[in-house]
Design an enzyme around this catalytic site. Structure first.
Site, PDB file in Angstrom:
ATOM      1  N   ASP A 479       0.827  -1.213   0.000  1.00 20.11           N
ATOM      2  CA  ASP A 479       0.000   0.000   0.000  1.00 20.11           C
ATOM      3  C   ASP A 479       0.858   1.259   0.000  1.00 20.11           C
ATOM      4  OD1 ASP A 479      -2.310   1.540   0.139  1.00 20.11           O
ATOM      5  OD2 ASP A 479      -3.176   0.388   1.795  1.00 20.11           O
ATOM      6  N   ASP A 549     -11.034   2.231  -2.972  1.00 21.36           N
ATOM      7  CA  ASP A 549     -11.557   1.951  -1.633  1.00 21.36           C
ATOM      8  C   ASP A 549     -13.080   1.988  -1.626  1.00 21.36           C
ATOM      9  OD1 ASP A 549      -9.211   1.424  -0.357  1.00 21.36           O
ATOM     10  OD2 ASP A 549      -8.927   3.443   0.427  1.00 21.36           O
TER      11      ASP A 549
HETATM   12  C1  GLA Z   1      -5.764   1.950   2.191  1.00 24.61           C
HETATM   13  C2  GLA Z   1      -6.202   0.787   1.342  1.00 24.61           C
HETATM   14  C3  GLA Z   1      -7.239  -0.015   2.076  1.00 24.61           C
HETATM   15  C4  GLA Z   1      -6.678  -0.495   3.395  1.00 24.61           C
HETATM   16  C5  GLA Z   1      -6.188   0.691   4.207  1.00 24.61           C
HETATM   17  C6  GLA Z   1      -5.454   0.241   5.443  1.00 24.61           C
HETATM   18  O1  GLA Z   1      -6.765   2.893   2.334  1.00 24.61           O
HETATM   19  O2  GLA Z   1      -6.680   1.214   0.108  1.00 24.61           O
HETATM   20  O3  GLA Z   1      -7.673  -1.107   1.291  1.00 24.61           O
HETATM   21  O4  GLA Z   1      -5.633  -1.388   3.156  1.00 24.61           O
HETATM   22  O5  GLA Z   1      -5.308   1.504   3.445  1.00 24.61           O
HETATM   23  O6  GLA Z   1      -4.980   1.290   6.193  1.00 24.61           O
END
Ligand code: GLA
Length: 746
Positions: A479, A549
């Site tokens: 990420d 997301d």
């Molecule tokens: C980002 C990702 C999510 C999740 C969060 C965790 O927003 O896109 O899918 O993994 O971080 O903090």
């Protein structure tokens, strides 16, 4: 496929299965000009005229009298700067005297089978049988600069990959202030322009507008490709549709700051340039040193946007994604993020895994919150040690238990970041990107690590490797949850801070390269606050990228449509999540969520222990559906039939197998309408002379395996494409239907 040099005409002809690209050398000075890009040609006879040198070149003495007017309209293959071409430059270089004029002209060329690797950068690839490359060497002797322009074609895909490598031939250092990866001059044909725009949880919405005079651009200065704009641009005839018309697509294989520009000038010609954003970019090139610019992909389609999409999809599936998973069914995963956020322990995760395994889900992914004192998102990034308060007994114990259920295990990292509240930051405050004397701005309460530095990369990778070697971990979600700002590296001298953005990206690529070298079988999924780094650069490392997301099935229609304009469905991370949806609060049927996620990688992101018995049964059926249809979705050709983004009522797209023996038709009625008749959708991509049986994929059969409903109806492929498929109007909003066509067995 092939590349030819036509000696008499002094022209290069690059052919893909259906397209040709022609470059010409003009005059003794060796101006490299763009001649043609479009439908495949048999040869280049007479093509000199297209270079639009309106007077014979023998008159060069006369011509030179008005050199500026010549340079300001000649269709340049790689435009210079400051010498009379007043359109967008492809390059700008400061010499030691502070001058910045540059004009690169032809010196020599080489044509070879295959394709070279681009050092330190992701790029498309092809063996000697699959690809051919033209490398044209150009120079500017006054500056002491050499440029090698490389063009590769592929025997099975209508795409061209371009890149540029610059070398300082002089004694004094040069400063590269702008290096585009490609330039394309064409006549404007009443073009429209398509770009992709968005925001967090609203990525890659398609925008189409008329291309007027002046400069039109999309860009990023966030240190990543970003949610907001995408390193992509298409120019298309204003009458072009999904199925007809000329379309030119341009895409940048890079994950940092970019710019893509289309400029319509005084003579109604259009110039496209694409490359690293020159803002905040300055790269010093000492004697003998080279700079490799990232790759740009060009696709021409004479068959509308659909043709363009399918060429990009084929190119990326065959010649960009390296992962051993690229042609394989991926495990159905369940991610605990939306199920638990930071609030979990080993029993909670195990309960989710246990329930999930009973429904056929194949991998548990432990998301954010498992390391350091990460009880919320204000701390611990950089401290990649398992939190044994949450995971009592350690990571291996949990992974072994999950494996004992017959499930695989995956884990989340955010390797490029550091929390101010972390052991790592306390030990190495100078490892964060910052400007001396200025407190760097925080985002999600975190700083960005200066991964341009080897010791920073080593420290993070070392920690990651330790975790990954400590248990049987098959998947990593990588990420990146904030953009870059306050650019400054404690390791770079004052005159070279302008290299940091690019060095950061190179450092991040090197980390992914080393991760995969250590764990070649790892399934890697890239992510950046959802889909802020969904770009071809990252696809080189990971066969799938978290798309957004926003997991709401209706929002996903537009996000996935924009993404599928260029990327194959097999790359789009898509999960079934809980309702009301955490991003928009919308309630959609469980079946609809499954159909929409099927058009991506497919997985789950909810607390399955809390599902109703009926929803659990639907999960089981969705698992059957995934195994039955993922090969088709992953490998098939994609056709866009109707767009909810355009009509605001319904969405429809189709996947057809290569041999045209079967097809899936995804239909989502977003809003029900009163007193309307059934809807007709005209299908695409079928064999017109074959008959197809129509079946429907349903979630309410007699038993779990019973997901196919016979319709008893058969249709000719030509009827379905010209007359259309009649879909009885579903009752209610957010209703989805999935149809399956199979060639009739005689
Ligand atoms: C980002 C990702 C999510 C999740 C969060 C965790 O927003 O896109 O899918 O993994 O971080 O903090």
């Amino acid at each position: 496929m092939g590349i030819r040099y036509w000696e008499k005409e002094r022209m290069f002809q690059l052919d893909t299965p259906n397209t040709s690209y022609v470059i010409g050398i003009a005059d003794q000075e060796g101006f490299l000009g763009h001649v043609y890009y479009g439908k495949r040609l048999s040869g280049v006879q007479g093509a000199e005229r297209l270079l639009r040198v309106d007077r014979p070149l023998e008159d060069w003495q006369v011509y030179n009298r008005d050199r500026l007017s010549f340079l300001d309209c000649f269709p340049m293959e790689y435009s210079g700067h400051g010498v009379g071409d007043f359109r967008e430059s492809s390059i700008r270089v400061k010499d030691s005297g502070g001058h910045s004029a540059v004009l690169l002209t032809y010196r020599s060329h080489e044509i070879y089978q295959g394709k070279r690797k681009l050092e330190g950068l992701p790029a498309t690839f092809g063996t000697k049988d699959e690809a051919a490359t033209l490398a044209i060497t150009c120079r500017d002797d006054a500056v002491g600069l050499e440029a090698v322009l490389e063009y590769s074609v592929f025997e099975d895909t209508d795409a061209i990959a371009r890149s540029v490598r610059l070398t300082n031939l002089g004694k004094e250092p040069l400063v590269l202030e702008k290096v585009m990866s490609g330039c394309l001059d064409m006549d404007n044909r009443d073009f429209d322009m398509i770009t992709l725009h968005g925001s967090w949880a609203r990525e890659r919405r398609i925008e189409r507008k008329k291309l007027g005079h002046g400069v039109h651009s999309v860009s990023s200065l966030r240190g990543e490709s970003g949610h907001q704009e995408h390193p992509f641009m298409a120019l298309l005839e204003s009458t072009a549709t999904q199925t007809a018309g000329d379309v030119y697509g341009f895409h940048f294989v890079y994950s940092g700051n970019f710019i893509a520009q289309a400029q319509v000038n005084q003579f109604d010609s259009v110039r496209v340039v694409m490359g690293i954003n020159p803002e905040d970019f300055a790269w010093t090139l000492c004697q003998g040193e080279s700079f490799q610019a990232p790759e740009m992909i060009l696709v021409y389609s004479g068959q509308g946007l659909g043709g363009m999409s399918r060429s990009f999809h084929d190119l990326y599936r065959r010649h960009l994604i390296r992962s051993p998973y690229r042609n394989k069914k991926r495990p159905i995963l369940i991610n605990n993020w939306e199920a638990t956020y930071f609030d979990f322990d080993q029993d909670k995760l195990f309960d989710i895994a246990k329930e999930a395994s009973q429904m056929g889900i194949e991998m548990l992914v432990m998301d954010d919150g498992w390391f350091g004192n990460r009880f919320d998102d204000n701390r611990a990034l950089g401290d990649w040690k398992v939190n044994e308060e949450k995971l009592k007994g350690g990571l291996k114990a949990l992974v072994d238990r999950v494996n004992g259920l017959g499930m695989d295990f995956g884990i989340w990292f955010e390797p490029e970041m550091v929390s101010p509240e972390s052991e790592l930051y306390r030990a190495h405050p100078d490892w964060a990107i910052a400007v001396p004397g200025r407190e760097p701005g925080r985002a999600r309460n975190q700083y960005v690590l200066d991964v341009s530095r080897r010791e920073v990369r080593d420290c993070i990778l070392d920690q990651m490797f330790r975790v990954l070697h400590s248990a049987n971990i098959r998947y990593v979600k990588w990420d990146m949850n904030r953009p870059l700002s306050d650019l400054g590296s404690a390791a770079l001298p004052a005159g070279r801070q302008g290299e940091l953005y690019h060095r950061y990206v190179l450092g991040m690529y090197e980390m992914q390269e080393r991760l995969l070298a250590e764990f070649p079988e790892l399934l890697l999924e890239n992510c950046s606050g959802g889909g802020a780094r969904f770009d071809p650069g990252m696809l080189y490392y990971s066969p799938q990228i978290w798309c957004s997301d926003d997991t709401d099935a209706i929002e996903r229609l537009r996000i996935q449509e924009g993404t599928a304009l260029i990327y194959p469905l097999s790359t789009m991370g898509a999960h079934v999540s809980v309702c009301p949806n955490h991003a928009v609060g919308r309630v959609t049927p469980f079946a609809t969520r499954g159909f929409v996620a099927l058009a991506g990688t497919f997985g789950y992101e909810l607390d399955v222990t809390k599902l109703s018995p009926q929803d659990k049964e639907t999960v089981r059926r969705q698992v059957v559906m995934y195994h039955r249809f993922n090969d088709l979705v992953r490998e098939g050709d994609y056709y866009r039939i109707a767009s909810f983004g355009d009509n605001h009522l319904f969405d429809c797209f189709q996947v057809v197998s290569r041999d045209k023996k079967e097809s899936l038709i995804f239909f989502v009625q977003v809003l029900g309408e009163v007193n309307q008749k059934s809807r007709i959708v005209k299908l695409q991509g079928l064999a017109g002379d074959r008959s197809y049986d129509l079946r429907e994929v349903v979630m309410d059969g007699k038993d779990t395996q019973d997901i196919i409903r016979e319709s008893g109806l058969s249709f000719g492929g030509d009827l379905l494409m010209n007359g259309g498929l009649v879909i009885d109007r579903p009752w209610g909003d957010f209703q989805a239907r999935l149809f399956w066509l199979q060639e009739k067995q005689e």
